[in-house]
Scaffold this motif. Sequence first.
Motif, PDB file in Angstrom:
ATOM      1  N   GLU A  78       6.420 -15.351 -13.152  1.00  0.00           N
ATOM      2  CA  GLU A  78       6.379 -13.976 -13.618  1.00  0.00           C
ATOM      3  C   GLU A  78       4.943 -13.707 -14.066  1.00  0.00           C
ATOM      4  O   GLU A  78       4.283 -14.573 -14.618  1.00  0.00           O
ATOM      5  CB  GLU A  78       7.334 -13.761 -14.786  1.00  0.00           C
ATOM      6  N   LEU A  79       4.489 -12.495 -13.811  1.00  0.00           N
ATOM      7  CA  LEU A  79       3.122 -12.125 -14.136  1.00  0.00           C
ATOM      8  C   LEU A  79       3.102 -11.037 -15.192  1.00  0.00           C
ATOM      9  O   LEU A  79       4.051 -10.261 -15.307  1.00  0.00           O
ATOM     10  CB  LEU A  79       2.407 -11.601 -12.886  1.00  0.00           C
ATOM     11  N   THR A  80       2.016 -10.967 -15.933  1.00  0.00           N
ATOM     12  CA  THR A  80       1.812  -9.820 -16.812  1.00  0.00           C
ATOM     13  C   THR A  80       1.467  -8.631 -15.927  1.00  0.00           C
ATOM     14  O   THR A  80       1.122  -8.787 -14.752  1.00  0.00           O
ATOM     15  CB  THR A  80       0.669 -10.075 -17.806  1.00  0.00           C
ATOM     16  N   LEU A  87      -3.524  -8.593  -8.687  1.00  0.00           N
ATOM     17  CA  LEU A  87      -3.071  -9.147  -7.412  1.00  0.00           C
ATOM     18  C   LEU A  87      -2.942  -8.053  -6.354  1.00  0.00           C
ATOM     19  O   LEU A  87      -3.265  -8.274  -5.191  1.00  0.00           O
ATOM     20  CB  LEU A  87      -1.736  -9.876  -7.594  1.00  0.00           C
ATOM     21  N   LEU A  88      -2.492  -6.869  -6.762  1.00  0.00           N
ATOM     22  CA  LEU A  88      -2.356  -5.752  -5.822  1.00  0.00           C
ATOM     23  C   LEU A  88      -3.659  -4.970  -5.659  1.00  0.00           C
ATOM     24  O   LEU A  88      -3.744  -4.093  -4.800  1.00  0.00           O
ATOM     25  CB  LEU A  88      -1.269  -4.774  -6.291  1.00  0.00           C
ATOM     26  N   ALA A 103      10.066   0.079  -7.361  1.00  0.00           N
ATOM     27  CA  ALA A 103       9.456  -0.504  -6.162  1.00  0.00           C
ATOM     28  C   ALA A 103       9.244  -2.006  -6.315  1.00  0.00           C
ATOM     29  O   ALA A 103       9.241  -2.740  -5.321  1.00  0.00           O
ATOM     30  CB  ALA A 103       8.123   0.177  -5.859  1.00  0.00           C
ATOM     31  N   VAL A 104       9.070  -2.457  -7.550  1.00  0.00           N
ATOM     32  CA  VAL A 104       8.850  -3.878  -7.838  1.00  0.00           C
ATOM     33  C   VAL A 104       9.727  -4.245  -9.036  1.00  0.00           C
ATOM     34  O   VAL A 104       9.775  -3.510 -10.025  1.00  0.00           O
ATOM     35  CB  VAL A 104       7.360  -4.157  -8.166  1.00  0.00           C
ATOM     36  N   LEU A 117       7.116 -12.225  -9.323  1.00  0.00           N
ATOM     37  CA  LEU A 117       6.111 -12.483  -8.293  1.00  0.00           C
ATOM     38  C   LEU A 117       6.666 -12.278  -6.889  1.00  0.00           C
ATOM     39  O   LEU A 117       6.022 -11.660  -6.047  1.00  0.00           O
ATOM     40  CB  LEU A 117       5.542 -13.894  -8.436  1.00  0.00           C
ATOM     41  N   ALA A 118       7.858 -12.786  -6.615  1.00  0.00           N
ATOM     42  CA  ALA A 118       8.431 -12.658  -5.269  1.00  0.00           C
ATOM     43  C   ALA A 118       8.582 -11.181  -4.892  1.00  0.00           C
ATOM     44  O   ALA A 118       8.246 -10.775  -3.773  1.00  0.00           O
ATOM     45  CB  ALA A 118       9.778 -13.372  -5.191  1.00  0.00           C
TER      46      ALA A 118
END
Length: 149
Positions: A78-80, A87-88, A103-104, A117-118
Amino acid sequence: MSISAARGDPASEHVARRALDRVRAVASGTTSRGSIRLVIDGDSDPVEIPTALEALVMEALEGLAAGRRMRVLEADDELTTTQAAELLNVSRPHLVKLLESGAVRYRLVGSHRRVDLASLLDFRATETAKSHTAADELVRLGQEMGLDR
C-alpha cells in the motif's frame, strides 16, 4: 517492502552499465555460462539468479545505468497518496480525485488514505493503453488527411 536506489551517482551508474552488459551477454547466450551468478564479497559460494528473475534484474540495471531512480515494491504493498501520485506522475490532489471517483482502490487508516498498489498499476496500464490507442487514431487520421507528407 520498498527497495529504492538513488539517482545520479556516476559510480553506481558505471557499475550498473558494466553489470548490464554482462547480464545481457548471459541472457542472450553469447557466453558459455547459462545462468547469472551473483558473487558477494567474502563469500566463495555464488548465488544463482533464477531465469524467471533475469528480466527483473535487467530492468533494474537498465534503469540504474540510465541514472533513473528505481524502486521495487511488493504486489500487495500500500502506498501513501504522495507515493502513488509520484508513481503516476500526477499531482497529489489529482490522485485524490481519482481515489474518490473510485478509479483506484484505497482504504482509510485513521484520516490517511492508503492506496492499493495492484489497483494503481491496473489503472496506469489501462490509461497507458487508452493513450496509445488515441495516439494511433491521431496518426491514422493524419495519414488519411495527408498530413504525414
